[in-house]
Design a protein around this motif. Structure first.
Motif: not given
Length: 121
Positions: A26-41, A46-53
């Motif tokens: 993945l390029d950085e744009e996709h990685r950034s999108a994944a990180k942005q999506l995963c900080v949302c409540g 769904l991951y028990g608050g583990d945004s990195a996982r």
């Protein structure tokens, strides 16, 4: 394996070959999108608050599909899912949600559809 890919990218001119970034994943744009999506409540829960996982899981899902599928997901993300209010809309769009088979980490809430059994349908 990655070292060989890096060497191959270094040996082939950029005009004659696809980007080394896309060859390596993945390029950085996709990685950034994944990180942005995963900080949302809603998605993060769904991951028990583990945004990195969560981000690792979303990135892995995006890496497994074709570039046109990734591009379509990214297009939806940039047009409708850049705020947490719409984060679930992007997460529950293939390929980032569980498609078929056993529920990811025994968490059927992560399936694209909410199954009655222990398997995503």
């Amino acid at each position: 394996m990655i070292v060989r890919r890096l060497l191959a990218c270094a040996l082939v001119s950029s005009a004659a070959a696809p980007s080394c970034v896309s060859t390596l994943g993945l390029d950085e744009e996709h990685r950034s999108a994944a990180k942005q999506l995963c900080v949302c409540g809603e998605v993060n829960s769904l991951y028990g608050g583990d945004s990195a996982r969560c981000a690792e899981d979303v990135e892995r899902s995006l890496e497994r599909v074709t570039e046109p599928t990734r591009a379509a997901w990214m297009k939806q993300f940039t047009s409708t899912c850049t705020t947490c209010a719409k984060s679930a809309d992007c997460y529950f769009t293939p390929p980032t949600c569980g498609l078929t088979g056993p529920c990811p980490d025994n968490n059927c809430a992560r399936c694209c559809t909410q199954p009655a059994t222990g398997e995503c349908t």
